[in-house]
Design a protein around this motif. Structure first.
Motif, PDB file in Angstrom:
ATOM      1  N   PHE A  85     -39.216 109.559 -16.003  1.00 16.02           N
ATOM      2  CA  PHE A  85     -39.909 108.448 -15.368  1.00 16.02           C
ATOM      3  C   PHE A  85     -39.665 107.199 -16.202  1.00 16.02           C
ATOM      4  O   PHE A  85     -39.860 107.217 -17.422  1.00 16.02           O
ATOM      5  CB  PHE A  85     -41.412 108.727 -15.283  1.00 16.02           C
ATOM      6  N   TYR A  86     -39.206 106.124 -15.548  1.00 17.58           N
ATOM      7  CA  TYR A  86     -38.959 104.873 -16.252  1.00 17.58           C
ATOM      8  C   TYR A  86     -40.003 103.848 -15.833  1.00 17.58           C
ATOM      9  O   TYR A  86     -40.151 103.550 -14.649  1.00 17.58           O
ATOM     10  CB  TYR A  86     -37.557 104.338 -15.965  1.00 17.58           C
ATOM     11  N   SER A  87     -40.726 103.287 -16.809  1.00 17.58           N
ATOM     12  CA  SER A  87     -41.828 102.381 -16.498  1.00 17.58           C
ATOM     13  C   SER A  87     -41.637 100.991 -17.084  1.00 17.58           C
ATOM     14  O   SER A  87     -42.544 100.175 -17.048  1.00 17.58           O
ATOM     15  CB  SER A  87     -43.149 102.958 -17.044  1.00 17.58           C
ATOM     16  N   GLY A  88     -40.475 100.720 -17.659  1.00 18.26           N
ATOM     17  CA  GLY A  88     -40.284  99.471 -18.384  1.00 18.26           C
ATOM     18  C   GLY A  88     -40.194  98.245 -17.498  1.00 18.26           C
ATOM     19  O   GLY A  88     -39.789  98.327 -16.339  1.00 18.26           O
ATOM     20  N   GLN A  89     -40.585  97.107 -18.045  1.00 21.17           N
ATOM     21  CA  GLN A  89     -40.489  95.835 -17.343  1.00 21.17           C
ATOM     22  C   GLN A  89     -39.741  94.816 -18.209  1.00 21.17           C
ATOM     23  O   GLN A  89     -40.114  93.653 -18.280  1.00 21.17           O
ATOM     24  CB  GLN A  89     -41.886  95.329 -16.953  1.00 21.17           C
ATOM     25  N   GLN A  90     -38.699  95.306 -18.888  1.00 23.11           N
ATOM     26  CA  GLN A  90     -37.832  94.440 -19.658  1.00 23.11           C
ATOM     27  C   GLN A  90     -36.385  94.735 -19.264  1.00 23.11           C
ATOM     28  O   GLN A  90     -36.074  95.817 -18.765  1.00 23.11           O
ATOM     29  CB  GLN A  90     -37.985  94.669 -21.180  1.00 23.11           C
ATOM     30  N   ARG A  91     -35.528  93.762 -19.492  1.00 24.96           N
ATOM     31  CA  ARG A  91     -34.107  93.997 -19.267  1.00 24.96           C
ATOM     32  C   ARG A  91     -33.660  95.149 -20.162  1.00 24.96           C
ATOM     33  O   ARG A  91     -34.065  95.239 -21.318  1.00 24.96           O
ATOM     34  CB  ARG A  91     -33.312  92.730 -19.618  1.00 24.96           C
ATOM     35  N   HIS A  92     -32.852  96.052 -19.611  1.00 22.63           N
ATOM     36  CA  HIS A  92     -32.394  97.176 -20.411  1.00 22.63           C
ATOM     37  C   HIS A  92     -30.985  97.583 -19.988  1.00 22.63           C
ATOM     38  O   HIS A  92     -30.538  97.282 -18.883  1.00 22.63           O
ATOM     39  CB  HIS A  92     -33.350  98.369 -20.282  1.00 22.63           C
ATOM     40  N   TYR A  93     -30.314  98.283 -20.879  1.00 22.86           N
ATOM     41  CA  TYR A  93     -28.977  98.809 -20.610  1.00 22.86           C
ATOM     42  C   TYR A  93     -29.047 100.324 -20.492  1.00 22.86           C
ATOM     43  O   TYR A  93     -29.791 100.981 -21.219  1.00 22.86           O
ATOM     44  CB  TYR A  93     -28.005  98.416 -21.729  1.00 22.86           C
ATOM     45  N   HIS A  94     -28.280 100.853 -19.552  1.00 24.00           N
ATOM     46  CA  HIS A  94     -28.242 102.306 -19.363  1.00 24.00           C
ATOM     47  C   HIS A  94     -26.794 102.759 -19.417  1.00 24.00           C
ATOM     48  O   HIS A  94     -25.917 102.152 -18.805  1.00 24.00           O
ATOM     49  CB  HIS A  94     -28.869 102.687 -18.026  1.00 24.00           C
ATOM     50  N   SER A  95     -26.546 103.829 -20.142  1.00 19.66           N
ATOM     51  CA  SER A  95     -25.203 104.364 -20.290  1.00 19.66           C
ATOM     52  C   SER A  95     -25.017 105.562 -19.367  1.00 19.66           C
ATOM     53  O   SER A  95     -25.819 106.504 -19.386  1.00 19.66           O
ATOM     54  CB  SER A  95     -24.972 104.782 -21.749  1.00 19.66           C
ATOM     55  N   PHE A  96     -23.966 105.516 -18.546  1.00 22.87           N
ATOM     56  CA  PHE A  96     -23.660 106.594 -17.607  1.00 22.87           C
ATOM     57  C   PHE A  96     -22.454 107.365 -18.123  1.00 22.87           C
ATOM     58  O   PHE A  96     -21.346 106.832 -18.219  1.00 22.87           O
ATOM     59  CB  PHE A  96     -23.357 106.032 -16.215  1.00 22.87           C
ATOM     60  N   ALA A  97     -22.674 108.627 -18.476  1.00 22.95           N
ATOM     61  CA  ALA A  97     -21.603 109.457 -19.021  1.00 22.95           C
ATOM     62  C   ALA A  97     -20.695 109.947 -17.896  1.00 22.95           C
ATOM     63  O   ALA A  97     -21.149 110.144 -16.759  1.00 22.95           O
ATOM     64  CB  ALA A  97     -22.197 110.645 -19.768  1.00 22.95           C
ATOM     65  N   PRO A  98     -19.406 110.156 -18.179  1.00 21.18           N
ATOM     66  CA  PRO A  98     -18.499 110.710 -17.167  1.00 21.18           C
ATOM     67  C   PRO A  98     -19.037 112.023 -16.596  1.00 21.18           C
ATOM     68  O   PRO A  98     -19.523 112.883 -17.347  1.00 21.18           O
ATOM     69  CB  PRO A  98     -17.199 110.929 -17.949  1.00 21.18           C
ATOM     70  N   GLY A  99     -18.966 112.172 -15.276  1.00 20.89           N
ATOM     71  CA  GLY A  99     -19.439 113.383 -14.620  1.00 20.89           C
ATOM     72  C   GLY A  99     -20.924 113.390 -14.302  1.00 20.89           C
ATOM     73  O   GLY A  99     -21.429 114.308 -13.645  1.00 20.89           O
ATOM     74  N   THR A 100     -21.659 112.377 -14.763  1.00 17.21           N
ATOM     75  CA  THR A 100     -23.105 112.313 -14.522  1.00 17.21           C
ATOM     76  C   THR A 100     -23.408 112.202 -13.033  1.00 17.21           C
ATOM     77  O   THR A 100     -22.801 111.399 -12.322  1.00 17.21           O
ATOM     78  CB  THR A 100     -23.713 111.101 -15.243  1.00 17.21           C
ATOM     79  N   GLU A 101     -24.361 112.984 -12.580  1.00 18.61           N
ATOM     80  CA  GLU A 101     -24.875 112.831 -11.213  1.00 18.61           C
ATOM     81  C   GLU A 101     -26.377 112.584 -11.309  1.00 18.61           C
ATOM     82  O   GLU A 101     -27.087 113.277 -12.024  1.00 18.61           O
ATOM     83  CB  GLU A 101     -24.593 114.053 -10.348  1.00 18.61           C
ATOM     84  N   GLN A 102     -26.835 111.576 -10.584  1.00 19.32           N
ATOM     85  CA  GLN A 102     -28.227 111.156 -10.714  1.00 19.32           C
ATOM     86  C   GLN A 102     -28.771 110.702  -9.369  1.00 19.32           C
ATOM     87  O   GLN A 102     -28.105 110.005  -8.618  1.00 19.32           O
ATOM     88  CB  GLN A 102     -28.308 109.998 -11.716  1.00 19.32           C
TER      89      GLN A 102
END
Length: 294
Positions: free
Chosen positions: A87-104
């Motif tokens: 669960f993501y609850s943040g209200q700030q700018r953020h970076y997310h890293s997507f690894a090869p093969g990731t399914e979301q």
């Protein structure tokens, strides 16, 4: 001269989603609208499937808009790995890293949606934890564990979205949430509050309770004050306008987004985006000239 730009926030957002599908093709990005009974609580669903042959993880920047998210990370059935949900609850700018093969699969909630469908008090979370990303596999949410394994055993993205939506619909029914019954005050007032030209004094004057009572209830359900949510939404629309129509003057953007003047646009945009609207606009103009993606 400032003139009125004819658009709706929904139109701008739909254009953004179409742009994302092109620009985030390397992430296998798709989006799905929630069915009508869930729209008071769910903004949209997103599906990502990053190509397995990419040489390295891909980092993307995301900006706050008052909503919260539930993220399902789905391993390949051949790996035998355990599916995860955060669960993501943040209200700030953020970076997310997507690894090869990731399914979301991501459920993007309306500002009060997680409170009503998951029982999450955003104000309490932000006081009790120092992190904005929380592992919810241990939360006592009925049907969540079964859903995770159903998702792993279901290969098609649209079928997986349908499973998530069915689970959320069952949650709504279990909790007595329905469009046909009287909606809770906070989600019922959100369309008026996030309108770019909303006036808070007028808004509070139309409520069936005192301003202090409403603000307490609002913060419990969203983790934000009404003024904070209004400003986040105005910055979001300003960002969409500068992305889709970078030739607009900053004065025009400020006017269309409900800011008092260009200085107020600058102030709030800088706080949320960590760059000025002028810097953001310059980058967008450069991208158009060079025909490069965001």
């Amino acid at each position: 001269m400032v003139t009125t730009l004819r658009y709706t926030a929904n139109e701008l957002e739909m254009r953004s989603f179409k742009r994302f599908e092109t620009q985030f093709a390397h992430l296998g990005f798709n989006h799905f609208q929630a069915i009508a009974p869930l729209r008071p609580w769910v903004q949209r669903y997103f599906h990502l499937h990053v190509a397995a042959d990419l040489p390295q993880p891909i980092e993307q920047c995301f900006y706050p808009d008052g909503g919260t998210s539930l993220h399902f990370y789905l391993p390949s059935p051949s790996t035998g790995d355990t599916p995860l949900v955060y669960f993501y609850s943040g209200q700030q700018r953020h970076y997310h890293s997507f690894a090869p093969g990731t399914e979301q699969i991501t459920v993007r909630f309306q500002p009060s949606g997680a409170f009503h469908l998951l029982g999450v008090e955003l104000a309490a979370i932000r006081v009790d934890t120092t992190t904005n990303v929380i592992d919810v596999t241990q939360w006592p949410i009925v049907g969540l564990t079964a859903l995770l394994y159903q998702l792993v055993d279901t290969p098609q993205p649209s079928e997986r979205i349908a499973l998530v939506e069915h689970w959320l619909l069952q949650r709504a029914k279990q909790l007595g949430l329905s469009l046909s019954t009287r909606m809770s005050l906070v989600p019922a007032t959100l369309p008026r509050l996030i309108h770019t030209q909303a006036n808070l004094d007028t808004f509070y004057g139309q409520l069936p309770m005192s301003r202090r009572q409403f603000e307490r209830k609002f913060k419990q359900e969203t983790g934000l004050s009404p003024a904070q949510l209004l400003q986040l939404n105005r910055v979001k629309i300003a960002r969409n306008l500068l992305t889709q129509s970078p030739s607009l003057s900053l004065a025009q953007v400020a006017f269309d987004c409900g800011f008092y003047d260009q200085a107020h646009l600058h102030q709030h945009f800088l706080r949320v985006m960590q760059q000025t609207p002028g810097q953001y606009k310059k980058r967008k103009m450069s991208q158009i000239s060079n025909k490069t993606p965001d």
